[in-house]
Design a protein around this motif. Sequence first.
Motif, PDB file in Angstrom:
ATOM      1  N   ALA A 226       0.956  -1.177  -0.103  1.00 27.23           N
ATOM      2  CA  ALA A 226       0.044   0.096   0.027  1.00 27.23           C
ATOM      3  C   ALA A 226       0.895   1.289  -0.060  1.00 27.23           C
ATOM      4  O   ALA A 226       2.167   1.232   0.392  1.00 27.23           O
ATOM      5  N   VAL A 227      -0.008   2.369  -0.356  1.00 30.40           N
ATOM      6  CA  VAL A 227       0.901   3.550  -0.473  1.00 30.40           C
ATOM      7  C   VAL A 227       0.328   4.806   0.594  1.00 30.40           C
ATOM      8  O   VAL A 227      -0.871   4.547   0.557  1.00 30.40           O
ATOM      9  N   LEU A 228       1.115   5.505   0.947  1.00 29.82           N
ATOM     10  CA  LEU A 228       0.739   6.532   1.965  1.00 29.82           C
ATOM     11  C   LEU A 228       0.906   7.989   1.435  1.00 29.82           C
ATOM     12  O   LEU A 228       1.987   8.206   0.979  1.00 29.82           O
ATOM     13  N   ILE A 229      -0.030   8.862   1.775  1.00 32.45           N
ATOM     14  CA  ILE A 229       0.120  10.175   1.275  1.00 32.45           C
ATOM     15  C   ILE A 229      -0.289  11.123   2.186  1.00 32.45           C
ATOM     16  O   ILE A 229      -1.415  11.106   2.732  1.00 32.45           O
ATOM     17  N   ASN A 230       0.517  11.904   2.589  1.00 33.79           N
ATOM     18  CA  ASN A 230       0.370  12.896   3.716  1.00 33.79           C
ATOM     19  C   ASN A 230       0.584  14.410   3.281  1.00 33.79           C
ATOM     20  O   ASN A 230       1.388  14.967   3.214  1.00 33.79           O
ATOM     21  N   THR A 231      -0.808  14.890   3.051  1.00 35.67           N
ATOM     22  CA  THR A 231      -0.842  16.405   2.774  1.00 35.67           C
ATOM     23  C   THR A 231      -1.341  17.210   4.004  1.00 35.67           C
ATOM     24  O   THR A 231      -1.856  18.313   3.917  1.00 35.67           O
ATOM     25  N   ALA A 232      -1.584  16.450   5.200  1.00 37.34           N
ATOM     26  CA  ALA A 232      -2.259  17.057   6.219  1.00 37.34           C
ATOM     27  C   ALA A 232      -1.259  17.954   7.177  1.00 37.34           C
ATOM     28  O   ALA A 232      -0.940  19.085   6.890  1.00 37.34           O
ATOM     29  N   ARG A 233      -0.659  17.251   8.005  1.00 40.75           N
ATOM     30  CA  ARG A 233       0.603  17.966   8.737  1.00 40.75           C
ATOM     31  C   ARG A 233       1.438  16.683   9.102  1.00 40.75           C
ATOM     32  O   ARG A 233       1.095  15.542   9.208  1.00 40.75           O
ATOM     33  N   GLY A 234       2.713  17.178   9.336  1.00 38.76           N
ATOM     34  CA  GLY A 234       3.787  16.294   9.473  1.00 38.76           C
ATOM     35  C   GLY A 234       3.653  15.362  10.755  1.00 38.76           C
ATOM     36  O   GLY A 234       3.971  14.394  10.717  1.00 38.76           O
ATOM     37  N   GLY A 235       3.419  16.208  11.824  1.00 36.77           N
ATOM     38  CA  GLY A 235       3.312  15.269  13.078  1.00 36.77           C
ATOM     39  C   GLY A 235       2.290  14.133  13.234  1.00 36.77           C
ATOM     40  O   GLY A 235       2.346  13.278  14.113  1.00 36.77           O
ATOM     41  N   VAL A 236       1.501  14.054  12.249  1.00 30.84           N
ATOM     42  CA  VAL A 236       0.192  12.820  12.019  1.00 30.84           C
ATOM     43  C   VAL A 236       1.235  11.698  12.041  1.00 30.84           C
ATOM     44  O   VAL A 236       0.749  10.484  12.282  1.00 30.84           O
ATOM     45  N   VAL A 237       2.363  11.754  11.041  1.00 29.46           N
ATOM     46  CA  VAL A 237       3.203  10.472  10.737  1.00 29.46           C
ATOM     47  C   VAL A 237       4.303  10.285  11.622  1.00 29.46           C
ATOM     48  O   VAL A 237       4.999  11.504  11.882  1.00 29.46           O
ATOM     49  N   ASP A 238       4.765   9.120  12.096  1.00 31.50           N
ATOM     50  CA  ASP A 238       5.827   9.016  12.820  1.00 31.50           C
ATOM     51  C   ASP A 238       7.006   8.700  11.756  1.00 31.50           C
ATOM     52  O   ASP A 238       6.786   7.483  10.931  1.00 31.50           O
ATOM     53  N   GLU A 239       7.627   9.806  11.286  1.00 31.27           N
ATOM     54  CA  GLU A 239       8.593   9.566   9.995  1.00 31.27           C
ATOM     55  C   GLU A 239       9.557   8.373  10.183  1.00 31.27           C
ATOM     56  O   GLU A 239      10.067   7.896   9.270  1.00 31.27           O
ATOM     57  N   VAL A 240      10.239   8.144  11.379  1.00 27.33           N
ATOM     58  CA  VAL A 240      11.122   6.987  11.495  1.00 27.33           C
ATOM     59  C   VAL A 240      10.342   5.761  11.313  1.00 27.33           C
ATOM     60  O   VAL A 240      10.975   4.961  10.521  1.00 27.33           O
ATOM     61  N   ALA A 241       9.250   5.661  11.720  1.00 28.66           N
ATOM     62  CA  ALA A 241       8.385   4.517  11.597  1.00 28.66           C
ATOM     63  C   ALA A 241       8.086   4.107  10.022  1.00 28.66           C
ATOM     64  O   ALA A 241       8.085   3.099   9.467  1.00 28.66           O
ATOM     65  N   LEU A 242       7.691   5.180   9.433  1.00 27.97           N
ATOM     66  CA  LEU A 242       7.485   5.223   8.054  1.00 27.97           C
ATOM     67  C   LEU A 242       8.648   4.775   7.322  1.00 27.97           C
ATOM     68  O   LEU A 242       8.653   4.179   6.180  1.00 27.97           O
TER      69      LEU A 242
END
Length: 311
Positions: A226-242
């Motif tokens: 699957a693919v993930l798209i984030n145009t919301a806010r950066g803090g919503v995603v754990d960047e290291v885990a991604l």
Amino acid sequence: MPDIVISEFMDEAAVEELRGSFDLLYDPGLVDRPDDLKAALAGARALIVRNRTRVTDDVLAAGPGLVCVGRLGVGLDNIDLKACEARGVKVFPATGANDQAVAEYVVAAALLLLRGAYHAGGEMLAGAWPRQALMGREVAGKILGLVGFGGIARQVAARARPLGVTLAAVDPFVAPDDPAWNGVVRHETLESLLPEADVVSLHVPLTEGTRGLIGAAALKRMRPGAVLINTARGGVVDEVALAESLKAGHLGGAALDVFADEPLSAEAAAVFAGLPNLILTPHIAGVTVEANVRVSAMTARQVRAALEETA
């Protein structure tokens, strides 16, 4: 002293429209000079910002005559709303003015990530012909999962539907009987949505409840590939885990337009370096030539009305 201070870029026509009626300081570099910004606010009645200017209580205190803050966009996590309310300062986001731009970005990113064939120029110029390795996927028949189902997500749905996708969404703040759910599979929880979606697009504000929403556990629940798209806010995603999920090959790709630190810190850049099928853009999804005109014009109208009302 200026009536209006603009600390980030704005469409010139809207700036000039305001300049015709008010003393105005337009300096897009003020965002990076906080002391100068505070000094400029001493006699100001309005401040206009984008997402990088931090409108804290200290900034508001530097402008005791402030009537309003105009936000060239919709996210308000850079503005201390409680402090604004306490000081009687109205906040005007440009709601809806850049929805179309973000929606087009999301659909384009989904197509790019699923197909995976658009970064082969360097290899080809070096003599390679990686045709078989670049056999990507079609969007038709895939499930697009929208996390949050407000205005932008609905615009995404409207543009994705003709491509043959199945639409699914989760949003506890949208009533189950809202007509917007017509043709959309409604999920009660994020946990039920993630394993179903081939593409997950985030459309939630950054709050204490959404910070780190897409972390290691959520990423593991997503479909392999699957693919993930984030145009919301950066803090919503754990960047290291991604990054770890992309490196492990669990996710098939990601597009990030927003980040926990903007601009990217050296540490964040190191986390993202060398990742496969990753699109990084500098918080630009909602900023097109056309959207900038709409956002700027709406903000100018709102600020003008507020200042004329309190003149």
